[in-house]
Design a protein around this motif. Structure first.
Motif, short mmCIF file in Angstrom:
data_model
loop_
_atom_site.label_atom_id
_atom_site.label_comp_id
_atom_site.label_asym_id
_atom_site.label_seq_id
_atom_site.Cartn_x
_atom_site.Cartn_y
_atom_site.Cartn_z
N HIS A 199 7.44 2.28 5.91
CA HIS A 199 7.76 2.07 4.51
C HIS A 199 8.96 1.04 4.70
O HIS A 199 8.75 -0.06 3.92
CB HIS A 199 7.86 3.06 3.63
CG HIS A 199 6.65 3.75 3.31
ND1 HIS A 199 5.68 3.32 2.49
CD2 HIS A 199 6.34 5.20 3.54
CE1 HIS A 199 4.85 4.19 2.24
NE2 HIS A 199 4.98 5.29 3.08
N ILE A 200 9.82 1.14 5.56
CA ILE A 200 10.82 0.25 5.54
C ILE A 200 10.39 -1.21 5.95
O ILE A 200 10.52 -2.24 5.54
CB ILE A 200 11.99 0.56 6.31
CG1 ILE A 200 12.94 1.73 5.71
CG2 ILE A 200 12.99 -0.44 6.75
CD1 ILE A 200 13.46 1.64 4.47
N ARG A 201 9.52 -1.11 7.07
CA ARG A 201 8.92 -2.53 7.56
C ARG A 201 8.00 -3.11 6.62
O ARG A 201 8.18 -4.33 6.27
CB ARG A 201 8.19 -2.06 8.88
CG ARG A 201 8.94 -1.82 10.00
CD ARG A 201 7.97 -1.89 11.38
NE ARG A 201 7.13 -1.06 11.40
CZ ARG A 201 7.08 0.18 12.00
NH1 ARG A 201 8.28 0.76 12.48
NH2 ARG A 201 6.24 1.13 12.01
N ARG A 202 7.21 -2.40 6.01
CA ARG A 202 6.50 -3.11 4.98
C ARG A 202 7.22 -3.72 3.75
O ARG A 202 7.22 -4.91 3.25
CB ARG A 202 5.48 -1.90 4.35
CG ARG A 202 4.62 -2.71 3.08
CD ARG A 202 3.43 -1.72 2.67
NE ARG A 202 3.03 -2.00 1.39
CZ ARG A 202 2.51 -2.98 0.92
NH1 ARG A 202 1.99 -4.13 1.80
NH2 ARG A 202 2.01 -3.44 0.00
N LEU A 203 8.40 -2.90 3.41
CA LEU A 203 9.22 -3.26 2.24
C LEU A 203 9.89 -4.64 2.70
O LEU A 203 10.21 -5.63 1.97
CB LEU A 203 10.06 -2.53 1.93
CG LEU A 203 10.96 -2.31 0.56
CD1 LEU A 203 9.89 -2.45 -0.54
CD2 LEU A 203 11.75 -0.99 0.51
N ARG A 204 10.25 -4.70 4.23
CA ARG A 204 10.98 -5.98 4.36
C ARG A 204 10.05 -7.21 4.62
O ARG A 204 10.24 -8.25 4.19
CB ARG A 204 11.33 -5.49 5.92
CG ARG A 204 12.92 -4.81 5.80
CD ARG A 204 13.40 -4.60 7.09
NE ARG A 204 14.68 -4.47 7.43
CZ ARG A 204 15.13 -3.37 8.18
NH1 ARG A 204 14.21 -3.05 9.42
NH2 ARG A 204 16.31 -3.10 8.20
N LYS A 205 8.85 -6.79 4.87
CA LYS A 205 7.93 -7.89 4.91
C LYS A 205 7.60 -8.48 3.64
O LYS A 205 7.29 -9.78 3.51
CB LYS A 205 6.37 -7.34 5.60
CG LYS A 205 5.46 -8.33 5.67
CD LYS A 205 4.27 -7.88 6.33
CE LYS A 205 2.98 -8.77 6.42
NZ LYS A 205 1.67 -8.18 7.14
N ILE A 206 7.34 -7.59 2.50
CA ILE A 206 7.16 -8.03 1.26
C ILE A 206 8.66 -8.88 0.69
O ILE A 206 8.26 -9.85 0.06
CB ILE A 206 6.87 -6.95 0.13
CG1 ILE A 206 5.72 -6.35 0.67
CG2 ILE A 206 7.00 -7.39 -1.34
CD1 ILE A 206 5.52 -5.03 -0.25
#
Length: 236
Positions: A199-206
């Protein structure tokens, strides 16, 4: 409000259970402990947003434990409300002098308790009466369930929204994976720690789409931190 956790430290079972019920009915999450030793173990695992602490506890008293917490830089900013049967002004002053944020004399009404808790959380910046949390140009609207940067709405999942809500209400603090699981997913749900990383990786991608991926930072060997101050020097 659902992301806010309150640690209840009370040795009498009936009172402890009543406090937990009142808090959950008011929309808070609660963690219960019967003495200072168990309460300290809770703190070692996850940092609550506020402590409801009984003055008289077996072993280390509540007021003594509160004094120790307020001397520790790690816990100094943690709001504490003392609960006691002592009603004398001298005792009230003693409680406030050690750094307690408020003081309630038993018996008290559930309505007053919740009001006092909200007041302390409001003063500490942990709740926002406007239902909006703003950090720089990042705005999280808890009523409309929207996260936006400027006039651009970010496409985040409900879990990522809760994660950002927790980060934005606890800026510049480092949390490990276990603490994030407890605070965002809840202790009653079993999820592997690597789920946090996903979820952290996805959040950073956004966030990267708006040049703000550095808002959520990795602190090597410890966990993650949300910081607008550090990111301001690297974002464009």
């Amino acid at each position: 409000m659902s992301s806010l956790n309150i640690l209840v430290v009370e040795d009498e079972d009936a009172i402890r259970e009543m406090l937990v019920m009142v808090l959950e009915q008011a929309g808070f999450r609660s963690i219960a402990a019967a003495d200072a030793e168990d309460a300290q173990k809770v703190l070692d695992d996850a940092l609550p947003d506020l402590i409801l602490l009984d003055w008289m506890l077996p072993g280390v008293s509540g007021v003594e434990w509160a004094r120790r917490l307020k001397k520790d830089p790690m816990y100094r900013g943690l709001p504490i409300i003392l609960l006691t049967a002592r009603g004398e002004e001298e005792d009230k002053v003693k409680g406030l002098e050690i750094g307690a944020d408020d003081y309630m004399t038993k018996p008290f009404s559930p309505k007053e308790l919740v009001a006092r808790i909200r007041a302390v959380l409001r003063r500490s910046g942990k709740i926002n009466d406007l239902a909006q949390i703003t950090v720089g140009d990042l705005v999280l609207d808890t009523e409309q369930h929207r996260l936006s940067i400027g006039d651009k709405q970010l496409d985040v999942s409900p879990t990522e929204f809760r994660l950002m809500q927790f980060f934005m209400t606890h800026p510049d603090k480092v949390f490990n994976r276990t603490q994030l699981l407890d605070q965002v997913w809840g202790r009653s749900v079993y999820i592997e720690e690597r789920t946090v990383d996903v979820h952290i990786r996805r959040l950073r991608k956004i966030l990267a789409e708006y040049g703000r991926e550095e808002l959520v930072q990795t602190v090597r060997g410890f966990g993650y931190r949300f910081s607008i101050a550090d990111s301001a020097t690297v974002s464009t």
